[in-house]
Design an enzyme around this catalytic site. Structure first.
Site, PDB file in Angstrom:
ATOM      1  N   ASP A   3       0.981  -1.097   0.063  1.00  0.00           N
ATOM      2  CA  ASP A   3      -0.323  -0.031  -0.115  1.00  0.00           C
ATOM      3  C   ASP A   3       0.922   0.868   0.075  1.00  0.00           C
ATOM      4  O   ASP A   3       2.170   1.751   0.241  1.00  0.00           O
ATOM      5  CB  ASP A   3      -1.045  -0.125   0.882  1.00  0.00           C
ATOM      6  CG  ASP A   3      -2.098   0.849   1.060  1.00  0.00           C
ATOM      7  OD1 ASP A   3      -3.340   0.080   0.961  1.00  0.00           O
ATOM      8  OD2 ASP A   3      -2.819   2.158   1.104  1.00  0.00           O
ATOM      9  N   ASN A  23      -5.365  -3.649  -7.596  1.00  0.00           N
ATOM     10  CA  ASN A  23      -6.144  -3.240  -6.868  1.00  0.00           C
ATOM     11  C   ASN A  23      -6.450  -2.168  -6.208  1.00  0.00           C
ATOM     12  O   ASN A  23      -7.831  -1.147  -6.328  1.00  0.00           O
ATOM     13  CB  ASN A  23      -6.577  -4.552  -5.994  1.00  0.00           C
ATOM     14  CG  ASN A  23      -7.629  -3.881  -4.783  1.00  0.00           C
ATOM     15  OD1 ASN A  23      -9.191  -2.840  -4.957  1.00  0.00           O
ATOM     16  ND2 ASN A  23      -7.498  -3.371  -3.337  1.00  0.00           N
ATOM     17  N   TYR A  65     -13.781   8.900 -13.852  1.00  0.00           N
ATOM     18  CA  TYR A  65     -13.423   7.501 -12.969  1.00  0.00           C
ATOM     19  C   TYR A  65     -13.770   7.095 -14.076  1.00  0.00           C
ATOM     20  O   TYR A  65     -13.185   5.708 -13.738  1.00  0.00           O
ATOM     21  CB  TYR A  65     -14.153   7.757 -11.590  1.00  0.00           C
ATOM     22  CG  TYR A  65     -14.058   6.301 -10.769  1.00  0.00           C
ATOM     23  CD1 TYR A  65     -13.217   5.937 -10.250  1.00  0.00           C
ATOM     24  CD2 TYR A  65     -14.562   5.251 -10.922  1.00  0.00           C
ATOM     25  CE1 TYR A  65     -13.203   5.171  -9.069  1.00  0.00           C
ATOM     26  CE2 TYR A  65     -14.726   4.331  -9.884  1.00  0.00           C
ATOM     27  CZ  TYR A  65     -13.725   3.941  -9.456  1.00  0.00           C
ATOM     28  OH  TYR A  65     -14.033   3.200  -8.536  1.00  0.00           O
ATOM     29  N   LYS A  72     -11.424   3.144 -15.575  1.00  0.00           N
ATOM     30  CA  LYS A  72     -11.692   1.922 -15.328  1.00  0.00           C
ATOM     31  C   LYS A  72     -12.565   1.394 -16.464  1.00  0.00           C
ATOM     32  O   LYS A  72     -12.674   0.139 -16.158  1.00  0.00           O
ATOM     33  CB  LYS A  72     -13.469   1.413 -14.072  1.00  0.00           C
ATOM     34  CG  LYS A  72     -12.971   2.257 -12.841  1.00  0.00           C
ATOM     35  CD  LYS A  72     -12.049   1.489 -12.447  1.00  0.00           C
ATOM     36  CE  LYS A  72     -11.357   1.890 -10.555  1.00  0.00           C
ATOM     37  NZ  LYS A  72     -10.184   1.088 -10.129  1.00  0.00           N
ATOM     38  N   ILE A  97     -19.669  -1.128  -2.961  1.00  0.00           N
ATOM     39  CA  ILE A  97     -18.723  -1.566  -1.870  1.00  0.00           C
ATOM     40  C   ILE A  97     -18.819  -1.074  -0.213  1.00  0.00           C
ATOM     41  O   ILE A  97     -18.313  -0.576  -0.319  1.00  0.00           O
ATOM     42  CB  ILE A  97     -17.776  -2.772  -2.097  1.00  0.00           C
ATOM     43  CG1 ILE A  97     -18.146  -3.111  -3.598  1.00  0.00           C
ATOM     44  CG2 ILE A  97     -17.668  -3.756  -1.246  1.00  0.00           C
ATOM     45  CD1 ILE A  97     -19.624  -4.570  -3.944  1.00  0.00           C
ATOM     46  N   THR A  99     -17.186   0.157   2.092  1.00  0.00           N
ATOM     47  CA  THR A  99     -14.878   0.137   2.795  1.00  0.00           C
ATOM     48  C   THR A  99     -14.929   1.615   3.158  1.00  0.00           C
ATOM     49  O   THR A  99     -16.019   2.672   2.300  1.00  0.00           O
ATOM     50  CB  THR A  99     -14.038  -0.068   1.412  1.00  0.00           C
ATOM     51  OG1 THR A  99     -14.655   0.744   0.250  1.00  0.00           O
ATOM     52  CG2 THR A  99     -14.482  -1.435   0.820  1.00  0.00           C
TER      53      THR A  99
HETATM   54  P1  NAD Z   1     -10.264   1.961  -0.074  1.00  0.00           P
HETATM   55  O1  NAD Z   1     -10.380   3.344  -0.271  1.00  0.00           O
HETATM   56  O2  NAD Z   1     -10.845   1.307   1.269  1.00  0.00           O
HETATM   57  O3  NAD Z   1      -8.424   0.765  -0.250  1.00  0.00           O
HETATM   58  C1  NAD Z   1      -7.739   1.910  -1.359  1.00  0.00           C
HETATM   59  C2  NAD Z   1      -6.211   1.275  -0.804  1.00  0.00           C
HETATM   60  O4  NAD Z   1      -5.559   2.366  -2.141  1.00  0.00           O
HETATM   61  C3  NAD Z   1      -6.326   2.393   0.387  1.00  0.00           C
HETATM   62  O5  NAD Z   1      -5.587   1.599   1.868  1.00  0.00           O
HETATM   63  C4  NAD Z   1      -5.096   3.561  -0.656  1.00  0.00           C
HETATM   64  O6  NAD Z   1      -4.501   3.521   0.757  1.00  0.00           O
HETATM   65  C5  NAD Z   1      -4.635   2.406  -1.318  1.00  0.00           C
HETATM   66  N1  NAD Z   1      -4.035   3.773  -2.381  1.00  0.00           N
HETATM   67  C6  NAD Z   1      -4.895   4.499  -2.432  1.00  0.00           C
HETATM   68  N2  NAD Z   1      -3.449   4.977  -3.892  1.00  0.00           N
HETATM   69  C7  NAD Z   1      -2.395   4.567  -3.307  1.00  0.00           C
HETATM   70  C8  NAD Z   1      -1.413   4.320  -4.494  1.00  0.00           C
HETATM   71  N3  NAD Z   1      -0.925   5.801  -4.938  1.00  0.00           N
HETATM   72  N4  NAD Z   1      -0.236   3.717  -4.260  1.00  0.00           N
HETATM   73  C9  NAD Z   1      -1.412   2.451  -3.910  1.00  0.00           C
HETATM   74  N5  NAD Z   1      -1.902   2.395  -3.027  1.00  0.00           N
HETATM   75  C10 NAD Z   1      -2.569   3.104  -3.220  1.00  0.00           C
HETATM   76  O7  NAD Z   1     -10.917   1.670  -1.120  1.00  0.00           O
HETATM   77  P2  NAD Z   1     -11.368   0.052  -1.832  1.00  0.00           P
HETATM   78  O8  NAD Z   1     -13.085   0.371  -2.090  1.00  0.00           O
HETATM   79  O9  NAD Z   1     -11.379  -0.255  -1.280  1.00  0.00           O
HETATM   80  O10 NAD Z   1     -11.255   0.085  -3.368  1.00  0.00           O
HETATM   81  C11 NAD Z   1     -10.636  -0.396  -4.122  1.00  0.00           C
HETATM   82  C12 NAD Z   1     -10.401  -0.968  -5.366  1.00  0.00           C
HETATM   83  O11 NAD Z   1     -12.209  -1.186  -5.181  1.00  0.00           O
HETATM   84  C13 NAD Z   1     -10.418   0.638  -6.139  1.00  0.00           C
HETATM   85  O12 NAD Z   1      -9.600   0.661  -7.482  1.00  0.00           O
HETATM   86  C14 NAD Z   1     -11.183   0.968  -6.497  1.00  0.00           C
HETATM   87  O13 NAD Z   1     -11.811   2.111  -7.105  1.00  0.00           O
HETATM   88  C15 NAD Z   1     -12.649  -0.063  -6.563  1.00  0.00           C
HETATM   89  N6  NAD Z   1     -14.039   0.010  -6.172  1.00  0.00           N
HETATM   90  C16 NAD Z   1     -14.314  -0.065  -5.768  1.00  0.00           C
HETATM   91  C17 NAD Z   1     -15.701  -0.296  -5.348  1.00  0.00           C
HETATM   92  C18 NAD Z   1     -16.011   0.121  -3.479  1.00  0.00           C
HETATM   93  O14 NAD Z   1     -17.058   0.335  -3.689  1.00  0.00           O
HETATM   94  N7  NAD Z   1     -15.813   1.039  -2.640  1.00  0.00           N
HETATM   95  C19 NAD Z   1     -16.544  -0.412  -6.259  1.00  0.00           C
HETATM   96  C20 NAD Z   1     -15.854  -0.535  -7.538  1.00  0.00           C
HETATM   97  C21 NAD Z   1     -14.010  -0.275  -7.527  1.00  0.00           C
END
Ligand code: NAD
Length: 255
Positions: free
Chosen positions: A39, A92, A158, A162, A191, A193
């Site tokens: 991370d 991710n 976004y 994506k 999701i 989070t």
């Molecule tokens: P989150 O914010 O809970 O976790 C994301 C993690 O990525 C964090 O720990 C952050 O520190 C890390 N991060 C951010 N920038 C970074 C970088 N430059 N280098 C390395 N790490 C980095 O988010 P999440 O909801 O778990 O999302 C994870 C993935 O799922 C993302 O790609 C997001 O776009 C995608 N996503 C999430 C949802 C949702 O509803 N939560 C839906 C569709 C897609």
């Protein structure tokens, strides 16, 4: 017999300090894998590795900003040092876009979204593929989104990146299909989070607004995405490559 036992496999995960990345790291470790939790925030990655070790699993943490080729190379070096090889990668890490019509999107915000959510996937795969070839094959799963398959008002940047993740996944899957490397994408819906907490404002009204997009009437749990990543990376998914798997409670089905 094909199964989803990952004993002896090494899994590299970006954005493993939170949300979907952490849940997937924990799930892989519980299924026997060695997990490299990376991370940009090393404290959160270390907390994930600690959680895994508490549960009797094997994990190391590494700081890795996915916009940096050097960081990615160093984290993969640490992977090989610790566990000898790479078998599975889950690309991710990602950030959200503030809701805004296209003409109001800041150029810096656009560039940041492209760097963190799209170019990062290219950079990660560029460094991972030679290692997977050395391992005789493996699985890559890239995180797209429901926003990778539909347009969403206020989310032009976004949705652009994506959608891009899915196009890159399909083409790269063809490049390496004959080598034993399978490359797929996942498209999560809403999701629960920390990212979704920020996006919804974290208020009861904000939660209701995003849940209203979900035909199943609730948010998904990060573990429900982790299980899909595991299926795609297991022998059970051995004939699946170049696929974008939507896991979204029906969010994008009826639009
Ligand atoms: P989150 O914010 O809970 O976790 C994301 C993690 O990525 C964090 O720990 C952050 O520190 C890390 N991060 C951010 N920038 C970074 C970088 N430059 N280098 C390395 N790490 C980095 O988010 P999440 O909801 O778990 O999302 C994870 C993935 O799922 C993302 O790609 C997001 O776009 C995608 N996503 C999430 C949802 C949702 O509803 N939560 C839906 C569709 C897609």
């Amino acid at each position: 017999m094909p199964n989803n036992d990952f004993t002896g496999k090494t899994v590299f995960i970006t954005g493993a300090g939170s949300g979907i990345g952490r849940a997937t790291a924990v799930a892989f470790a519980a299924s026997g894998a060695n997990v490299v939790a990376t991370d940009i925030d090393i404290d959160s990655a270390s907390a994930t590795a600690g959680l895994i070790e508490e549960q009797g699993g094997r994990s190391i943490a590494a700081r890795c900003n996915v916009t940096s080729s050097d960081d990615i190379a160093a984290a993969l070096d640490a992977t090989i040092d610790a566990f000898g090889q790479l078998d599975i990668a889950f690309n991710n890490a990602g950030i959200e876009q503030p809701v805004s019509p296209l003409a109001d999107i800041d150029e810096d915000d656009w560039d940041r979204l492209v760097a963190v959510n799209l170019k990062s996937v290219y950079l990660c795969m560029k460094h991972q593929i030679p290692l997977l070839l050395e391992s005789g094959g493996g699985s890559i799963v890239n995180t797209s989104s429901g926003a990778g398959v539909i347009g969403i008002r206020g989310q032009s940047a976004y949705t652009a990146v994506k959608h891009g993740v899915i196009g890159m996944t399909k083409s790269a899957a063809l490049d390496y299909a004959a080598t034993g490397i399978r490359i797929n994408a996942i498209c999560p819906g809403i999701i629960e989070t920390p990212m979704m907490g920020r996006f919804s404002g974290g208020t009861p009204e904000g939660r209701d607004r995003v849940i209203a997009q979900e035909p199943v009437g609730r948010m998904g749990r990060p573990e429900e995405i982790a299980s899909a990543v595991q299926w795609l990376s297991s022998d059970l998914g051995a004939f699946t490559t170049g696929h974008a798997l939507v896991i979204d409670g029906g969010q994008t089905v009826g639009l």
